[in-house]
Scaffold this active site. Structure first.
Site, mmCIF file in Angstrom:
data_model
loop_
_atom_site.group_PDB
_atom_site.id
_atom_site.type_symbol
_atom_site.label_atom_id
_atom_site.label_comp_id
_atom_site.label_asym_id
_atom_site.label_seq_id
_atom_site.Cartn_x
_atom_site.Cartn_y
_atom_site.Cartn_z
ATOM 1 N N TYR A 11 0.823 -1.221 0.000
ATOM 2 C CA TYR A 11 0.000 0.000 0.000
ATOM 3 C C TYR A 11 0.860 1.275 0.000
ATOM 4 C CZ TYR A 11 -3.228 3.485 2.025
ATOM 5 O OH TYR A 11 -3.960 4.615 2.287
ATOM 6 N N ASN A 32 8.051 -9.914 -1.448
ATOM 7 C CA ASN A 32 7.716 -11.341 -1.593
ATOM 8 C C ASN A 32 6.232 -11.546 -1.919
ATOM 9 O OD1 ASN A 32 6.422 -10.885 0.806
ATOM 10 N ND2 ASN A 32 7.668 -12.298 2.030
ATOM 11 N N ASP A 58 12.266 -12.515 -0.698
ATOM 12 C CA ASP A 58 12.038 -12.228 0.708
ATOM 13 C C ASP A 58 13.271 -11.511 1.278
ATOM 14 O OD1 ASP A 58 10.045 -13.805 2.950
ATOM 15 O OD2 ASP A 58 11.872 -12.837 3.697
ATOM 16 N N PHE A 80 10.031 -0.774 3.630
ATOM 17 C CA PHE A 80 8.628 -0.946 4.033
ATOM 18 C C PHE A 80 8.309 -2.396 4.388
ATOM 19 C CE2 PHE A 80 8.276 2.586 0.875
ATOM 20 C CZ PHE A 80 7.623 3.520 1.652
ATOM 21 N N SER A 124 6.282 3.764 13.236
ATOM 22 C CA SER A 124 4.859 4.015 13.469
ATOM 23 C C SER A 124 4.664 4.792 14.755
ATOM 24 C CB SER A 124 4.156 2.665 13.576
ATOM 25 O OG SER A 124 2.863 2.828 14.097
ATOM 26 N N TYR A 149 3.579 -6.671 17.031
ATOM 27 C CA TYR A 149 3.837 -5.810 15.870
ATOM 28 C C TYR A 149 4.506 -4.512 16.329
ATOM 29 C CZ TYR A 149 3.001 -2.175 12.422
ATOM 30 O OH TYR A 149 3.177 -1.105 11.570
ATOM 31 N N LYS A 153 8.476 -2.701 15.652
ATOM 32 C CA LYS A 153 8.828 -1.335 15.224
ATOM 33 C C LYS A 153 9.781 -0.695 16.231
ATOM 34 C CE LYS A 153 6.563 -1.294 11.465
ATOM 35 N NZ LYS A 153 7.360 -1.502 10.264
ATOM 36 N N ASN A 198 -8.871 -4.528 9.377
ATOM 37 C CA ASN A 198 -8.739 -4.171 10.798
ATOM 38 C C ASN A 198 -8.878 -2.667 10.981
ATOM 39 O OD1 ASN A 198 -7.913 -6.795 11.793
ATOM 40 N ND2 ASN A 198 -6.041 -6.453 10.600
ATOM 41 N N ASN A 199 -8.497 -1.935 9.954
ATOM 42 C CA ASN A 199 -8.407 -0.483 10.098
ATOM 43 C C ASN A 199 -9.706 0.198 9.688
ATOM 44 O OD1 ASN A 199 -5.242 -1.200 9.075
ATOM 45 N ND2 ASN A 199 -5.543 -0.109 10.987
ATOM 46 N N LEU A 200 -9.882 1.395 10.228
ATOM 47 C CA LEU A 200 -11.158 2.090 10.072
ATOM 48 C C LEU A 200 -11.524 2.401 8.619
ATOM 49 C CD1 LEU A 200 -13.567 3.461 11.459
ATOM 50 C CD2 LEU A 200 -12.185 5.541 11.590
HETATM 51 P P1 NAD Z 1 1.589 -3.617 3.114
HETATM 52 O O1 NAD Z 1 1.363 -4.954 3.744
HETATM 53 O O2 NAD Z 1 0.632 -3.157 2.075
HETATM 54 O O3 NAD Z 1 3.064 -3.554 2.500
HETATM 55 C C1 NAD Z 1 4.127 -4.307 3.019
HETATM 56 C C2 NAD Z 1 4.747 -5.058 1.860
HETATM 57 O O4 NAD Z 1 5.861 -5.800 2.340
HETATM 58 C C3 NAD Z 1 3.784 -6.036 1.206
HETATM 59 O O5 NAD Z 1 3.785 -5.813 -0.191
HETATM 60 C C4 NAD Z 1 4.364 -7.409 1.552
HETATM 61 O O6 NAD Z 1 4.126 -8.356 0.518
HETATM 62 C C5 NAD Z 1 5.834 -7.081 1.738
HETATM 63 N N1 NAD Z 1 6.554 -7.983 2.643
HETATM 64 C C6 NAD Z 1 6.203 -8.375 3.893
HETATM 65 N N2 NAD Z 1 7.149 -9.174 4.414
HETATM 66 C C7 NAD Z 1 8.118 -9.284 3.471
HETATM 67 C C8 NAD Z 1 9.352 -9.975 3.412
HETATM 68 N N3 NAD Z 1 9.771 -10.759 4.427
HETATM 69 N N4 NAD Z 1 10.115 -9.868 2.307
HETATM 70 C C9 NAD Z 1 9.698 -9.114 1.250
HETATM 71 N N5 NAD Z 1 8.532 -8.434 1.252
HETATM 72 C C10 NAD Z 1 7.751 -8.513 2.355
HETATM 73 O O7 NAD Z 1 1.692 -2.559 4.300
HETATM 74 P P2 NAD Z 1 1.744 -0.962 4.250
HETATM 75 O O8 NAD Z 1 0.514 -0.450 4.894
HETATM 76 O O9 NAD Z 1 2.122 -0.499 2.907
HETATM 77 O O10 NAD Z 1 2.930 -0.710 5.275
HETATM 78 C C11 NAD Z 1 4.277 -0.534 4.854
HETATM 79 C C12 NAD Z 1 5.158 -0.385 6.077
HETATM 80 O O11 NAD Z 1 4.713 0.729 6.842
HETATM 81 C C13 NAD Z 1 5.127 -1.589 7.007
HETATM 82 O O12 NAD Z 1 6.419 -1.772 7.546
HETATM 83 C C14 NAD Z 1 4.178 -1.152 8.093
HETATM 84 O O13 NAD Z 1 4.427 -1.801 9.308
HETATM 85 C C15 NAD Z 1 4.480 0.341 8.187
HETATM 86 N N6 NAD Z 1 3.378 1.115 8.737
HETATM 87 C C16 NAD Z 1 2.139 1.025 8.172
HETATM 88 C C17 NAD Z 1 1.088 1.746 8.718
HETATM 89 C C18 NAD Z 1 -0.300 1.632 8.133
HETATM 90 O O14 NAD Z 1 -1.256 2.026 8.802
HETATM 91 N N7 NAD Z 1 -0.494 1.133 6.931
HETATM 92 C C19 NAD Z 1 1.308 2.582 9.824
HETATM 93 C C20 NAD Z 1 2.591 2.673 10.363
HETATM 94 C C21 NAD Z 1 3.627 1.928 9.806
HETATM 95 N N1 UDP Z 2 -12.123 1.681 14.719
HETATM 96 C C1 UDP Z 2 -13.462 1.363 14.848
HETATM 97 N N2 UDP Z 2 -13.957 0.330 14.095
HETATM 98 C C2 UDP Z 2 -13.200 -0.395 13.235
HETATM 99 C C3 UDP Z 2 -11.829 -0.051 13.103
HETATM 100 C C4 UDP Z 2 -11.320 0.983 13.866
HETATM 101 O O1 UDP Z 2 -14.176 2.003 15.620
HETATM 102 O O2 UDP Z 2 -13.705 -1.330 12.605
HETATM 103 C C5 UDP Z 2 -11.568 2.809 15.498
HETATM 104 C C6 UDP Z 2 -10.440 2.427 16.443
HETATM 105 O O3 UDP Z 2 -10.954 2.025 17.685
HETATM 106 C C7 UDP Z 2 -9.626 3.708 16.494
HETATM 107 C C8 UDP Z 2 -9.805 4.329 15.108
HETATM 108 O O4 UDP Z 2 -11.003 3.720 14.573
HETATM 109 O O5 UDP Z 2 -10.180 4.604 17.451
HETATM 110 C C9 UDP Z 2 -8.647 4.040 14.158
HETATM 111 O O6 UDP Z 2 -8.405 2.635 14.138
HETATM 112 P P1 UDP Z 2 -7.362 1.987 13.146
HETATM 113 O O7 UDP Z 2 -7.323 0.498 13.420
HETATM 114 O O8 UDP Z 2 -7.666 2.413 11.747
HETATM 115 O O9 UDP Z 2 -5.972 2.673 13.544
HETATM 116 P P2 UDP Z 2 -5.115 2.569 14.906
HETATM 117 O O10 UDP Z 2 -6.019 2.179 16.019
HETATM 118 O O11 UDP Z 2 -4.102 1.549 14.617
HETATM 119 O O12 UDP Z 2 -4.557 3.928 15.093
#
Ligand code: NAD
Ligand code: UDP
Length: 338
Positions: A11, A32, A58, A80, A124, A149, A153, A198-200
């Site tokens: 993403y 991967n 990987d 990432f 994060s 998780y 980080k 999982n996310n909102l």
């Molecule tokens: P995502 O899952 O869409 O992207 C992660 C990518 O890494 C995927 O394409 C996956 O196939 C690849 N990957 C995972 N393990 C691997 C491995 N061992 N070798 C090679 N590739 C691998 O997630 P995202 O939302 O794009 O997040 C990217 C980074 O940002 C992650 O490290 C995540 O923890 C961090 N992050 C994301 C958020 C969020 O809300 N999306 C918030 C804070 C931090």
């Molecule tokens: N949340 C919610 N319903 C859902 C998913 C998330 O009410 O199905 C709420 C959650 O409790 C938080 C906010 O939305 O207050 C953002 O949640 P998210 O999982 O997107 O991000 P994070 O909690 O990791 O910051």
């Protein structure tokens, strides 16, 4: 000269590849595909008109990394790649430590063996735990994480910090993301979660598209203006541009730097629903649910440091984030699954 983007098919990675190519960088992606689709790379090409060199490998695969570093002229890595599902990490801690920590150790080892000592790491806001104060500055002490998780980080930040102290030739930028949402304005790349989100925001867009019946709101008794959780949502394209700015910082031999990437504004769950409805004209059905374990009341950034030192600032507002998230979901109801 190329930038290695691990997790570049995912993403945030895919949006960052677009902004890097738009800024003139050559990009090599290593992924991967454990949580992404190769189709995202075709979509990137359609947006930028540029070719991305892709390795489906990987980060734990030392031989593959050796090949990449020998073949490609990599100058810096944006890292990432990692597993990111909070709930899954509680059930499968070993897999999270193995993938995220062991994998990063292999990556770092191969980087230094090949003389590549520039890395931007996806951290994060979760490292702040239940934050000691808000808005959260980078000086806010790291808190106790509530799941494996988050610990990956926090631990990787420590590992990268210690390595930079021991060898000041390293340039390490730790970017602490707040809550990335939205999608590229074309609606052709976006967030494609496996299973029930999982996310909102992806939950809301899947309710809007009719895949899910209603949103469950996790708690309305928090100490916030309307009782629901408050977060700092940031447009993924703004976040991607933060990485382009961070690369310029690396070019200055910056040593170790830590930046929050957020907007500085918090929105509650009710405010997000309202903004989404107003941006799209679609009503979101919801019901109240108990609090989700490990959730905190409020989390939003003070992003002044990134503005002062990276010349970076979020440009997009919440309406654009909602409209762009919806454009992606409505044009791709099954994500990249055709
Ligand atoms: P995502 O899952 O869409 O992207 C992660 C990518 O890494 C995927 O394409 C996956 O196939 C690849 N990957 C995972 N393990 C691997 C491995 N061992 N070798 C090679 N590739 C691998 O997630 P995202 O939302 O794009 O997040 C990217 C980074 O940002 C992650 O490290 C995540 O923890 C961090 N992050 C994301 C958020 C969020 O809300 N999306 C918030 C804070 C931090
Ligand atoms: N949340 C919610 N319903 C859902 C998913 C998330 O009410 O199905 C709420 C959650 O409790 C938080 C906010 O939305 O207050 C953002 O949640 P998210 O999982 O997107 O991000 P994070 O909690 O990791 O910051």
């Amino acid at each position: 000269m190329s930038i290695l983007v691990t997790g570049g098919a995912g993403y945030i990675g895919s949006h960052t590849v677009v902004e890097l190519q738009n800024a003139g960088y050559e990009v090599v992606v290593l992924d991967n595909l454990s949580n992404s689709s190769k189709e995202s790379l075709n979509r990137i090409k359609a947006i930028t008109g540029k070719e991305t060199v892709f390795y489906q490998n990987d980060i734990n695969d030392r031989a593959a990394l050796m090949e990449i570093f020998q073949k490609e002229k990599i100058t810096s890595c944006i890292h990432f790649a990692g597993l990111k599902a909070v709930g899954e990490s509680v059930v499968k801690p070993w897999e999270y430590y193995q993938n995220n920590i062991a994998g990063t150790l292999v990556l770092l080892d191969e980087m230094r063996k090949h003389g590549i000592k520039n890395i931007i790491f996806s951290s994060s806001a979760t490292v702040y735990g239940d934050p000691a104060f808000i808005p959260i500055t980078e000086e806010c002490p790291k808190g106790t994480c509530t799941n494996p998780y988050g610990f990956t980080k926090s631990m990787l930040e420590q590992i990268l910090t210690d390595m930079q102290v021991a060898d000041p030739e390293w340039n390490v930028i730790l970017l602490r993301y707040f809550n990335p949402i939205g999608a590229h304005a074309s609606g052709t790349i976006g967030e494609d979660p496996n299973g029930i989100p999982n996310n909102l925001m992806p939950f809301i867009t899947q309710v809007a598209v009719g895949k899910l019946k209603e949103l469950g709101i996790f708690g309305n008794d928090y100490d916030t203006p309307d009782g629901t959780g408050v977060r700092d949502y940031i447009h993924v394209v703004d976040l991607a541009n933060g990485h382009v700015k961070a690369l310029s910082k690396i070019a200055e031999n910056c040593g170790l730097k830590i930046y929050n990437l957020g907007t500085g504004t918090g929105y509650s769950v009710f405010e997000i629903i309202k903004n989404f409805e107003e941006a799209t004209g679609i009503k979101i059905a919801y019901s109240m649910k108990p609090r989700r374990q490990g959730d905190i009341a409020s989390c939003y950034a003070n992003a002044d440091k990134a503005k002062a030192e990276l010349d970076w600032q979020a440009k997009y507002g919440i309406r654009e984030m909602c409209a762009d998230a919806w454009r992606w979901q409505s044009q791709n109801p099954r994500g990249y699954g055709v």
